[in-house]
Design a protein around this motif. Structure first.
Motif, mmCIF file in Angstrom:
data_model
loop_
_atom_site.group_PDB
_atom_site.id
_atom_site.type_symbol
_atom_site.label_atom_id
_atom_site.label_comp_id
_atom_site.label_asym_id
_atom_site.label_seq_id
_atom_site.Cartn_x
_atom_site.Cartn_y
_atom_site.Cartn_z
ATOM 1 N N ASP A 24 0.811 -1.219 0.000
ATOM 2 C CA ASP A 24 0.000 0.000 0.000
ATOM 3 C C ASP A 24 0.845 1.270 0.000
ATOM 4 O O ASP A 24 1.450 1.626 1.010
ATOM 5 C CB ASP A 24 -0.933 -0.021 1.214
ATOM 6 C CG ASP A 24 -1.981 1.081 1.160
ATOM 7 O OD1 ASP A 24 -2.067 1.752 0.108
ATOM 8 O OD2 ASP A 24 -2.707 1.265 2.149
ATOM 9 N N PHE A 25 0.872 1.944 -1.139
ATOM 10 C CA PHE A 25 1.475 3.269 -1.250
ATOM 11 C C PHE A 25 0.404 4.357 -1.347
ATOM 12 O O PHE A 25 0.722 5.514 -1.584
ATOM 13 C CB PHE A 25 2.385 3.340 -2.487
ATOM 14 C CG PHE A 25 3.725 2.709 -2.290
ATOM 15 C CD1 PHE A 25 4.822 3.471 -1.926
ATOM 16 C CD2 PHE A 25 3.899 1.348 -2.450
ATOM 17 C CE1 PHE A 25 6.071 2.896 -1.732
ATOM 18 C CE2 PHE A 25 5.131 0.758 -2.268
ATOM 19 C CZ PHE A 25 6.223 1.529 -1.909
ATOM 20 N N SER A 26 -0.862 3.972 -1.161
ATOM 21 C CA SER A 26 -1.945 4.944 -1.264
ATOM 22 C C SER A 26 -2.165 5.692 0.052
ATOM 23 O O SER A 26 -2.663 6.814 0.061
ATOM 24 C CB SER A 26 -3.242 4.261 -1.695
ATOM 25 O OG SER A 26 -3.728 3.392 -0.681
ATOM 26 N N ALA A 27 -1.814 5.062 1.168
ATOM 27 C CA ALA A 27 -1.875 5.722 2.476
ATOM 28 C C ALA A 27 -0.495 6.272 2.793
ATOM 29 O O ALA A 27 0.517 5.814 2.262
ATOM 30 C CB ALA A 27 -2.333 4.742 3.546
ATOM 31 N N VAL A 301 0.964 -3.209 -6.341
ATOM 32 C CA VAL A 301 1.140 -1.953 -5.617
ATOM 33 C C VAL A 301 -0.121 -1.092 -5.737
ATOM 34 O O VAL A 301 -0.678 -0.941 -6.833
ATOM 35 C CB VAL A 301 2.356 -1.179 -6.165
ATOM 36 C CG1 VAL A 301 2.365 0.269 -5.667
ATOM 37 C CG2 VAL A 301 3.648 -1.880 -5.775
ATOM 38 N N ALA A 302 -0.567 -0.529 -4.612
ATOM 39 C CA ALA A 302 -1.685 0.414 -4.608
ATOM 40 C C ALA A 302 -1.151 1.833 -4.490
ATOM 41 O O ALA A 302 -0.367 2.137 -3.583
ATOM 42 C CB ALA A 302 -2.632 0.126 -3.443
ATOM 43 N N VAL A 303 -1.552 2.705 -5.431
ATOM 44 C CA VAL A 303 -1.202 4.120 -5.356
ATOM 45 C C VAL A 303 -2.493 4.925 -5.212
ATOM 46 O O VAL A 303 -3.575 4.443 -5.503
ATOM 47 C CB VAL A 303 -0.403 4.579 -6.592
ATOM 48 C CG1 VAL A 303 0.896 3.799 -6.704
ATOM 49 C CG2 VAL A 303 -1.225 4.443 -7.871
ATOM 50 N N VAL A 318 1.972 9.021 -4.099
ATOM 51 C CA VAL A 318 2.613 7.798 -3.624
ATOM 52 C C VAL A 318 3.319 8.081 -2.301
ATOM 53 O O VAL A 318 3.928 9.141 -2.114
ATOM 54 C CB VAL A 318 3.614 7.244 -4.651
ATOM 55 C CG1 VAL A 318 2.893 6.865 -5.944
ATOM 56 C CG2 VAL A 318 4.743 8.225 -4.950
ATOM 57 N N ALA A 319 3.218 7.137 -1.391
ATOM 58 C CA ALA A 319 3.882 7.260 -0.102
ATOM 59 C C ALA A 319 5.370 6.956 -0.241
ATOM 60 O O ALA A 319 5.815 6.350 -1.215
ATOM 61 C CB ALA A 319 3.237 6.316 0.906
ATOM 62 N N VAL A 320 6.134 7.361 0.754
ATOM 63 C CA VAL A 320 7.550 7.003 0.857
ATOM 64 C C VAL A 320 7.655 5.936 1.944
ATOM 65 O O VAL A 320 7.346 6.202 3.107
ATOM 66 C CB VAL A 320 8.418 8.221 1.222
ATOM 67 C CG1 VAL A 320 9.875 7.818 1.391
ATOM 68 C CG2 VAL A 320 8.283 9.311 0.162
#
Length: 357
Positions: A24-27, A301-303, A318-320
């Motif tokens: 999860d890169f959406s949060a 991957v979730a963006v 996108v999260a880091v």
């Protein structure tokens, strides 16, 4: 709060994926939590068998030490959004206007509308140049979500002074400020600061945060706060996290290093906004945003679809995260692919089977 108005307002979209098969890169919460936090949470069970202390003095002292204010000015809340709601509810009445940045966190405008007010949108990058006169409330998010824009402290203080002169309450959302070296505005007259454990400490499900305000504004927030509004586990966890100085230092360094690396790599394919936050805003240009998101999901991957933010129509956020996870993000977004571009034309070269990535 008007019943019909509340029923008519929909929910704001947010990041976060509950699909266990997706990274999860959406949060934008920290993927790390402080060592020992689970032990503290479990140990609070016995205290949960009685009502929490009222007021929760230990939590208020930890929060005050963390942001540099008087403990008496700290108002514990179940998360940062609860602090935002409390500030809006006290400042905005039916028919009022509020100066709200855009693009920015959608809950500001929603809370204003719940109170019968009307948001007046200002460009997030230039919100400190806006005139607060005539508005019941002004809002600044620093660093801003989703752009990552950070604001100079002197410029913020000058804006706070103009808000005081105009009789306008200033709400400063510092949800991501802990990822930076910038000092909080907590304790500044006429300002409500909202903070949370959600982002920096990676604990969105704990629902612990606080507001800070001085004088009559602080007294009103304390008076409006519900008794026992934070449970014993949230108070214990919050107090512990707020004192983890080494964890904060290590997080800041990792995020800074990885954000710089990601921005350089993603910049080969997308327009990437400068950021002081643990996320990056990508302009995908003439690519199909749905296709970019879909292809990232196909690669695990979730963006975040950033089109839900006002004024953004070709963006993802996108999260880091950790280095190895960030490598997966780069692959999912086609960085380093030799197949070509993402369904658009940001440069020359041929396009192959994965051209829509």
């Amino acid at each position: 709060m008007n019943r019909e108005r509340a029923a008519a307002l929909g929910r704001e979209p947010h990041g976060s994926s509950d699909d266990p098969d997706l990274l999860d890169f959406s949060a934008n919460a920290n993927p790390e939590v402080p060592d020992g936090v689970e032990r503290v949470y479990r140990a609070a069970f016995e205290r949960a068998r009685t009502y929490p202390p009222e007021p929760p003095a230990a939590f208020r002292r930890a929060a005050a030490d963390y942001v540099g204010c008087d403990p008496g000015d700290v108002v514990p809340t179940p998360g940062g959004l609860a602090a935002i709601r409390a500030a809006v509810a006290l400042a905005v009445d039916e028919g009022d206007t509020a100066l709200v940045p855009a693009p920015s966190f959608g809950e500001y405008a929603r809370e204003v509308r719940l109170r019968g007010g009307e948001p007046s949108f200002a460009d997030a990058d230039r919100v400190l140049d806006a005139d607060p006169s005539g508005h019941a409330l002004a809002v600044v998010c620093t660093p801003n979500n989703p752009t990552g824009t950070g604001y100079d402290r002197d410029a913020l203080l000058a804006f706070a002074e103009r808000c005081r002169a105009a009789g306008t309450v200033l709400l400063v959302d510092e949800a991501f400020l802990g990822f930076t070296e910038r000092a909080s505005l907590a304790g500044t007259d006429g300002v409500v600061v909202a903070r949370a454990l959600t982002k920096l400490f990676g604990l969105p499900g704990i629902r612990a945060g606080f507001a800070v305000a001085t004088g009559d504004l602080g007294a009103a927030l304390r008076g409006a706060r519900r008794t026992w509004n934070l449970g014993a586990p949230a108070l214990a966890t919050g107090e512990y996290c707020l004192r983890q100085e080494e964890f904060v230092r290590e997080t800041r360094e990792r995020v800074r290093r990885e954000r710089d690396r990601l921005r350089a790599a993603l910049g080969e394919r997308y327009a990437v906004a400068p950021s002081e936050a643990p996320y990056l805003l990508l302009d995908v240009g003439d690519r199909d945003v749905d296709r970019v998101i879909e292809r990232a999901r196909d690669r695990g991957v979730a963006v975040r679809d950033a089109r839900s933010f006002r004024g953004l129509d070709a963006h993802v956020r996108v999260a880091v995260r950790r280095p190895a996870e960030n490598d997966r993000l780069l692959t999912a977004l086609g960085v380093g692919d030799e197949a070509g571009d993402d369904g658009g034309s940001s440069g020359g070269g041929s396009r192959g089977a994965d051209a829509d990535v």
